[in-house]
Design a protein around this motif. Structure first.
Motif, short mmCIF file in Angstrom:
data_model
loop_
_atom_site.label_atom_id
_atom_site.label_comp_id
_atom_site.label_asym_id
_atom_site.label_seq_id
_atom_site.Cartn_x
_atom_site.Cartn_y
_atom_site.Cartn_z
N ASN A 134 0.83 -1.38 -0.17
CA ASN A 134 0.03 -0.07 0.11
C ASN A 134 1.05 1.04 0.05
N CYS A 135 0.39 2.36 0.10
CA CYS A 135 0.97 3.74 0.23
C CYS A 135 1.79 3.79 1.88
N GLU A 136 1.72 4.97 2.12
CA GLU A 136 2.37 5.28 3.43
C GLU A 136 1.74 4.54 4.73
N TRP A 137 0.20 4.34 4.39
CA TRP A 137 -0.53 3.65 5.58
C TRP A 137 -1.05 2.59 4.90
N GLY A 161 1.45 0.70 5.09
CA GLY A 161 3.12 0.61 5.19
C GLY A 161 3.46 -1.00 5.31
N ARG A 162 2.63 -1.79 4.90
CA ARG A 162 3.22 -3.03 5.07
C ARG A 162 2.39 -3.86 4.15
#
Length: 191
Positions: free
Chosen positions: A133-136, A138-139
């Motif tokens: 995914n993007c920054e959130w 983040g996994r």
């Protein structure tokens, strides 16, 4: 009641319209000991033989061909030949087999992903592509469909019983069951 069976293969009925059926052979099984409906049984499979098997055969007075042991629920009250009369009246059975193992497979084969386009020098091919995914958050999320071990798992299916021949031990089920021809599995009377 459970039975150890071997998958013969698939066929179809002669009636119109025809029905796809699976043929299973109920293995010749000896009940060694019974306690509260659960029994230790012995059956023949391959040529495996060692001191542990020899000790079990001597303990339960079995001939040399009965070289495998399993625990299943039975209708028998005492040791001897397995009682297969329950399959004659069965309408529905639950069959459990191990699926064909396909080893470590890519996402296109394992999950039917489309893959990338096959033109103009791209490198996508049969790759998975972006997985995160993007920054959130983040996994990579748990359960993400990715390449890995495909097949070689136990699968249970409920099948309608077409017929059972007690003489030959051939059980005919409507539809298909998992696994390769010749593989061993269990059949449990559901209804």
């Amino acid at each position: 009641m459970e039975f150890i069976v071997q998958k013969i293969g698939m066929s179809r009925t002669v009636s119109v319209p025809s029905t796809a059926v699976t043929l299973l052979k109920v293995l010749d099984t000896k009940v060694c000991e019974v306690s509260e409906g659960v029994a230790l049984v012995s059956y023949s499979n391959g040529k495996k033989f060692n001191k542990a098997i020899e000790g079990q055969q001597k303990k339960f007075n079995l001939s040399k061909e009965f070289n495998r042991f399993a625990t299943i629920t039975v209708a028998n009250g005492e040791a001897g030949d397995l009682d297969v009369s329950g399959l004659g009246e069965a309408k529905l059975v639950k069959s459990t087999f191990k699926t064909k193992g396909r080893g470590f497979s890519g996402a296109v084969k394992r999950w039917n992903f489309a893959g990338g386009r096959a033109s103009h020098g791209h490198r996508m091919g049969k790759r998975v592509g972006s997985i995160g995914n993007c920054e959130w958050p983040g996994r990579v999320q748990p359960g993400k469909k990715m390449p890995g071990q495909y097949g070689n798992t136990n699968v249970s299916v409920k099948n309608e019983v077409i017929s059972f021949d007690a003489e030959t031990g051939i059980l005919v089920l409507k539809g298909s069951v998992s696994g390769a021809n010749g593989s061993l599995g269990k059949v449990k009377v559901a209804k």
